[in-house]
Structure formats: C-alpha cells, structure tokens
Design an enzyme around this catalytic site. Structure first.
Site, mmCIF file in Angstrom:
data_model
loop_
_atom_site.group_PDB
_atom_site.id
_atom_site.type_symbol
_atom_site.label_atom_id
_atom_site.label_comp_id
_atom_site.label_asym_id
_atom_site.label_seq_id
_atom_site.Cartn_x
_atom_site.Cartn_y
_atom_site.Cartn_z
ATOM 1 C CB ALA A 66 3.981 3.422 -6.585
ATOM 2 N N GLY A 105 3.077 6.265 -2.167
ATOM 3 C CA GLY A 105 3.920 7.214 -2.899
ATOM 4 C C GLY A 105 3.296 8.598 -2.974
ATOM 5 C CD GLU A 108 6.726 6.707 0.097
ATOM 6 O OE1 GLU A 108 6.148 6.157 -0.865
ATOM 7 O OE2 GLU A 108 7.734 6.245 0.644
ATOM 8 C CD GLU A 128 3.530 2.682 0.742
ATOM 9 O OE1 GLU A 128 2.901 2.826 1.817
ATOM 10 O OE2 GLU A 128 3.937 3.639 0.078
#
Ligand code: 3H9
Length: 691
Positions: A66, A105, A108, A128
């Site tokens: 992210a 992310g 993911e 993370e």
C-alpha cells in the site's frame, strides 16, 4: 497498447491481456494504481476475446505494498478490497508476474490472483509488522491457506522477504520465469493455463491447511513464547498472531472482518504512526540538502584502521564482510595478534551459530591484514583512526597520516566526542578529514554518525555516506560539538539518572522505568555492562562521586560480578543492599533529602531533557533535521521504534508541555533545565518540525 491512466496501460498478446503498472519508485498501491488495476481488469474481463489476464509492473519492482503516505488521509478512488474482489471473481485466470519485491498489499493483490509467476531474484513478504501494522487486505487470511499456519506466523511477525525459489517450494508462486524473460514467461504460462483448462484457483476457498491447525492451541502458545523477547512492547506482532488465529478458527469472511477490525486499530494508533514515521525518516536521513547527486564519490576499495582494539576490530569486520580489504595497525605485535585473534574468534562464533560458513571465516579473515608499521597505510583510500579517546594521541596520529597517506585519501577519526576540527587542523588537508563515529560493537550496531568538520569537502561527506550504505550502516550526518548528536543527548539522560538516585530512586527503579518504556536496558545496567572504570583512575579517585565509591569498592560492573547490581554466574542481575546502603549514605553526606520518586517522574526527568537537548542541537545546526536525531537514537541507543525517537515522542507528549515543564524546573533547580530558545520558538510559532 492503450493507456488506462497515467500509471497503467493495457495491451493484448494474442488472446492474453497484459495490464502494466508503472508508478515509480515502487508501484505502491496509490489511488491511481488501484484505479488503473480496477479499470484494466474490467476492460480485460469484458473483452470477449481475452482468455487470461496478466498483471505486471515496470521499473525496479512489482507492487511493494500500500502507499504508506496515504494512511491517515481521506480514501480516494476504488478501495483495495474492491480491486481484489474484482480480480478474484474474474471469469478468466488472472496471473501476477513478479519481479523485485511483492510486499504487503502487493503480495496481497498477487494472492487474490489465480496464479503467480516470478523471476528467480524476486522476493515476497508481508512486512507490515515493521510499520506497526498487519496485512490488512486479506493477507493474514490467505497466507496460512497457502503456506500453512507455522510459516504464516513466521512471515507476518518477522516481515521477512522470501526468495522466489523458497516461495515456489511453499506454494506462494506457481512458476519461475527466466531472470530476464518475465513478460514472455508469463505469457507462455498464461497460454499453458488456458490450453490445459486449469481451474480459477481462489485461495480464499482453500481451507485444508487452516482446518488442520484447528484445535491446536499449542501452535500459538509456543509461537508467542518464541518471539516474546524481540516483540516486547510492540502491539503489531500480537495482532498479527490474532489474525492468523482467526483464520484457523473462523470462516474466510469472518476472518477478514477480524483482520479489518484489528488493522484499523493499529493504523489509527500511535505505535504504527511512529513506525511509519521511522520508515520515512530512515530514508530521509540519507539526503544531505547541500550535496548534489553528482558530487564526486572517491574510491574506498582499500581501508586502513589504526588500533586493533574492540572498536578497530569491529570496524575492520564491517569492510571484510563486504569483500573490502583492510590493513590494521597496532603499536606492538602482541596487541596486533590479540586483536586479529579476537576478530577470528568473532567470525568463528558467527559460523558456529550457522550465520556464515567456515569458508566465509577464512575469506574474511584473509582480507584483514595486520602491521606494526603505519607506513603500510600509504596506499589506502580511507584510513580510520580508532585509538582511545586522547586528543594528544589523535593529533599525533593525524600529523603522521598527513605525511604518509596518499593524496586524496579520506582521513577519518572514530572519536565519540572530541573536536574533529581540531584533529583536522593537524593536517595540511582538513578537507579530507571527517569523523566516522561507529557504535560498539561496531560490527553489529547499525548506526554511524558521520561528523562533518568545518572544512570537510562535500565529496568526502558523499563518499562516507556511500561507504556507510555499502557496509549496511544507517548513517546520519552530524556537526562538530561535544558528544555529537547521540552522546550529547545521552549525557542529559545520564545526568538526570545520576541525580535521581541521590534524590530517592534506586538504580533498578530508574532502569525499570526506562526498560518498561521500551529501551533494551536502563542507564545503570548499561554502565555495568560497559564497565564503571571507563575513564576512572584509581590513583586520582577522590571518593567524591558515587562512581568513585563503587569503583573503590571493586564494583566495576559485570566484569567483576558487581557494579550498580550484583550478578550471578549467568550474568543475571539483582539489586544489592550494599549499593542501596552506599547510595543512602552518599545522599546523607551531601545533605540530599531522599523522597519517594514515581515512575512517571523518572521518565519525565530522564526523557524531557533529551528532547530539549535535541532542540538545542537543531538550533545550532548540528543535525540536519529532527527526524535525523530520532534515527540516531533508534539505531544507536535502542530508543523503541514504536515511540518514534525523542523528537517524535516529544511531539506526541506536546512540545508546549515539555516547554512548560522545563520552565518550572528551571525556576526550581536552575540551568540544567533551561529550555532551548528554539523549543520556545517552535511552540510559540506553532512550527511543524516534521512538515
Ligand atoms: C501495506 O501494504 C498495508 C496493506 O497490507 C493493507 C492495506 C489496506 N509506500 O526503500 P527505498 C518509497 S503497508 C510509499 O529507498 P529500496 C520510499 O520512501 C506496506 N512509498 O528503496 C523511497 O522514497 P524516496 C507494506 C514507498 O530499493 C522510495 O520508495 N510494504 C513505499 O532500498 C524507494 O524506497 C512495505 O512495507 C510504500 N509502500 O527498497 C514495503 N515503499 O525515494 C516498504 C517504498 O522519496 N518498502 N517507498 O526516499 C520497502 O521495504 C522498500 O522500499 C523496498 C525497496 C524493498 C520496496
């Protein structure tokens, strides 16, 4: 090729749709990237002729996560969840083509694709936790469904980047492409999937591995115990574990809800704010405003180190570790042999722990040559003096170096507090002189203070920064002042800690307060570790200080089995009534009335003056920015990452509160607490130090 938006294109190769993301530097999942993916997948899904979809990235890496800078801001564009749902529900296979790193992310997203292909140098991970977070886009629910619960626990709590080959073995990727043929390889792979009519694999529906762990509580109890030490104080590791537990004990949809809830708690909390801040601060510290990117970098392919003691040996190992030859100078053959022997032993210990091979031991020790003749440094690119802290000795060495070092060589001192300008002035080339303050043990500690003298050239500073990076250090450029940035701030804490034990606290109470705050140890345990006799002379001891008293009583610290504490044979420490008695007598002798001191007061007294000193350092231009001070304290002194460093922590407390406290303390106790005028200015003018 059609452009979808500024960062996304789509094209076809036969019946394969290829969506390419190009959002430097790391293709983070910013709003435009999410939008590009969403639109690209829509277009490919609606294309009647398209039979498979590839997601691939330009630049140095696949999606690295992210966009961290977007956290805490108003969400824009499609959410990551919408994008992922759209990928997973696609009526044709979606393949992630991975190079560089698929992180957070990014991984993911790849895990919502039906297949993954990677080049051999690629790495995957869910880091993370290092940002005080957990994988909040389904990672904690999908990962254990692929790799199993134990491996998932390890990955999410360590943030480790796993090499492609290992990912293949774990089932995280399905195919390895040729290193320079990812595009072609992924097209061929897509064609194969289509021709073999392979299923649309949805990880969210794979329940075998999580169900196998259901009811086995021990997995989690044992795992928690195994990381307790390194996770102390951090919230994120525990939250990550709870999410994996949720994957085991719940349906996928329920697990996602729990993941979401815990993610939101972390992302809105101060720990993650501090850790995200530290992530950017760590990158910012490498940027020196007045040094242009094209500044000349001098060579540093042969190193000289003067002094084969603990510091000199540790410094040398840093270079040998990356294949750079070192010549160490000592005055006597005996000291040289001793120093080289310790280096070898250190390497052998590391090899015994399996962290390097015995072949590495030979390679590295062969790169370190010893000599008792300083003239042997005449061809070195960089010479680092690492003798003990004595100005006259250092001055003599630099005079000699000026005569023997080749033209253009960098002459560095490893002083931890002395005046680098005075040392540079002994040479005819002060522009080539710099301070390189390594922290002990120098082969382990990540911090390097690069002390820029008045006359140090930009090229020498830029080269030192580059050198630091190449040996894996986090370097901060600091100015010449007593103690530079790190030790100057440390002196504030030490002064107050020393006063506190005379006013009523015991050393272990001060240490406990700081340990509970998150430091690896408090100031008195640290003194015991270092040795109380550093800089103490038996013949000159007057018994005037508590340290004199302790040293005179043979309490020199851990090495003599007692110092501020008493130690057992395993070096476990305990409070000692003898020390308690000594301290009380000392207070009485100096007519200091002892009183109850709270943990809160201990923290204020130890930490607030450090923050105030940070402002003085900024005011004098001894650090470039507030976040550099925090990086020094996080990497060199164990300031807990989740408290962001003294300057960030000060902001959390409120600089106005710190200022008020200093004014009140100054009035009662004098100039130790005089507030920095810059602190006043920042408060009065509401200046944002991190803006
Ligand atoms: C996440 O994904 C949460 C999700 O689970 C849930 C969402 C709902 N964002 O390190 P470098 C910048 S959390 C924004 O020097 P390298 C960095 O600041 C994220 N910016 O390069 C720097 O900027 P500048 C999980 C980022 O080659 C530049 O890129 N992912 C991001 O040594 C180059 O960085 C991570 O934690 C980002 N995500 O290393 C991965 N990443 O040039 C974090 C980097 O202005 N990133 N930047 O100073 C890394 O570990 C390294 O950057 C990477 C490259 C290994 C990728």
């Amino acid at each position: 090729m059609t452009s979808i938006n500024d960062v996304t294109t789509i094209e076809k190769d036969g019946n394969i749709s290829i969506i390419t993301l190009n959002s430097p530097p790391v293709n983070a999942l910013s709003a435009p990237v999410r939008e590009g993916l969403h639109k690209g997948i829509t277009e490919a899904r609606n294309d009647g002729e398209s039979e498979a979809i590839i997601i691939i990235c330009e630049g140095r890496t696949f999606i690295a996560g992210a966009d961290i800078s977007e956290f805490g801001q108003e969400p824009k564009g499609p959410s990551l969840f919408e994008v992922q749902e759209f990928i997973e529900d696609s009526n044709k296979p979606v393949i992630a083509a991975i190079h560089g790193t698929a992180l957070g992310g990014g991984l993911e997203v790849a895990l919502t694709c039906h297949y993954r292909i990677a080049v051999p140098s690629a790495k995957c991970g869910l880091p993370e936790v290092n940002l005080g977070l957990l994988p909040g886009a389904g990672g904690t629910q999908r990962l254990p469904r692929v790799v199993g619960v134990e491996k998932a626990l390890q990955m999410v709590t360590s943030g480790q980047h796993i090499p492609a080959k290992q990912c293949l073995e774990m089932g995280l990727v399905d195919e390895i492409a040729a290193e320079d043929g990812l595009r072609e390889g992924s097209i061929n792979f897509a064609k194969k999937i289509v021709s073999e009519n392979r299923p649309l694999v949805k990880i969210s529906e794979m329940n075998d591995k999580v169900e196998a762990a259901r009811g086995n509580e021990n997995i989690f109890t044992d795992f928690r115990a195994s990381i307790a030490r390194r996770a102390r104080g951090f919230l994120a590791p525990e939250y990550n574990i709870q999410c994996i537990e949720a994957a085991v004990n719940n349906s996928f949809d329920e697990g996602i809800k729990i993941e979401r809830k815990l993610f939101m708690e972390l992302v809105t909390g101060t720990q993650s704010a501090a850790q995200r801040y530290a992530f950017f601060a760590q990158r910012q510290v490498a940027k020196i405003p007045d040094i242009e990117p094209d500044t000349e970098i001098k060579p540093f392919s042969s190193i000289g180190v003067i002094g084969a003691g603990t510091m000199g040996g540790g410094i040398s190992m840093n270079f040998a570790n990356v294949g750079i030859p070192v010549t160490i100078i000592e005055q006597s053959q005996e000291n040289l042999d001793k120093g080289l022997g310790i280096i070898r032993k250190n390497y052998e210990n590391t090899a015994n722990k399996g962290r390097i091979t015995f072949e590495d031991v030979e390679k590295r020790t062969n790169l370190i040559k010893g000599s008792t003749d300083i003239n042997d440094l005449s061809n070195c690119d960089l010479i680092i003096e690492a003798v003990f802290e004595n100005m006259d000795l250092k001055k003599d060495i630099f005079k000699t170096l000026d005569n023997i070092a080749k033209k253009g060589a960098i002459l560095a001192t490893n002083t931890s507090a002395l005046d680098v300008n005075e040392i540079a002035a002994q040479t005819s080339r002060p522009e080539d002189v710099i301070g390189l303050h390594f922290f002990s043990p120098a082969n382990v500690m990540r911090l390097l203070e690069i002390v820029r003298g008045e006359k140090t050239s930009k090229s020498v500073v830029a080269t030192s920064m580059k050198m630091a990076k190449s040996i894996g250090k986090v370097a901060a450029v600091v100015g010449v002042c007593p103690g530079f940035v790190g030790n100057r701030i440390l002196a504030q804490r030490q002064r107050e800690a020393n006063k506190l034990i005379l006013e009523g606290a015991m050393p272990w109470e001060v240490d406990d307060a700081l340990f509970d705050f998150g430091f690896p140890m408090g100031p008195f345990a640290m003194s015991d570790l270092a040795g109380l006799d550093i800089g103490w002379d038996e013949d000159l001891s007057t018994g005037d200080t508590l340290r004199d008293k302790l040293c005179e009583a043979g309490r020199l610290g851990q090495k003599t089995g007692k110092g501020f504490y008493i130690y057992d044979e395993k070096r476990n420490k305990s409070p000692d009534t003898e020390v308690e008695k000594l301290i009380i007598e000392f207070s009485e002798k100096h007519q200091i009335k002892r009183r109850e001191i709270s943990k809160e007061e201990i923290l204020e007294r130890c930490l607030y003056p450090m923050i105030n000193e940070g402002f003085k350092i900024l005011e004098e231009g001894m650090a470039i920015r507030a976040s550099d001070i925090d990086i020094v304290w996080i990497n060199g002194y164990g300031w807990p990452m989740y408290e962001g460093g003294p300057m960030f922590y000060g902001q959390l407390i409120g600089y106005d509160k710190i200022l008020k406290w200093h004014k009140e303390m100054e009035e009662k106790f004098g100039s130790d607490f005089s507030p920095s005028p810059y602190l006043e200015k920042v408060v009065n003018e509401k200046i944002n130090l991190f803006g």
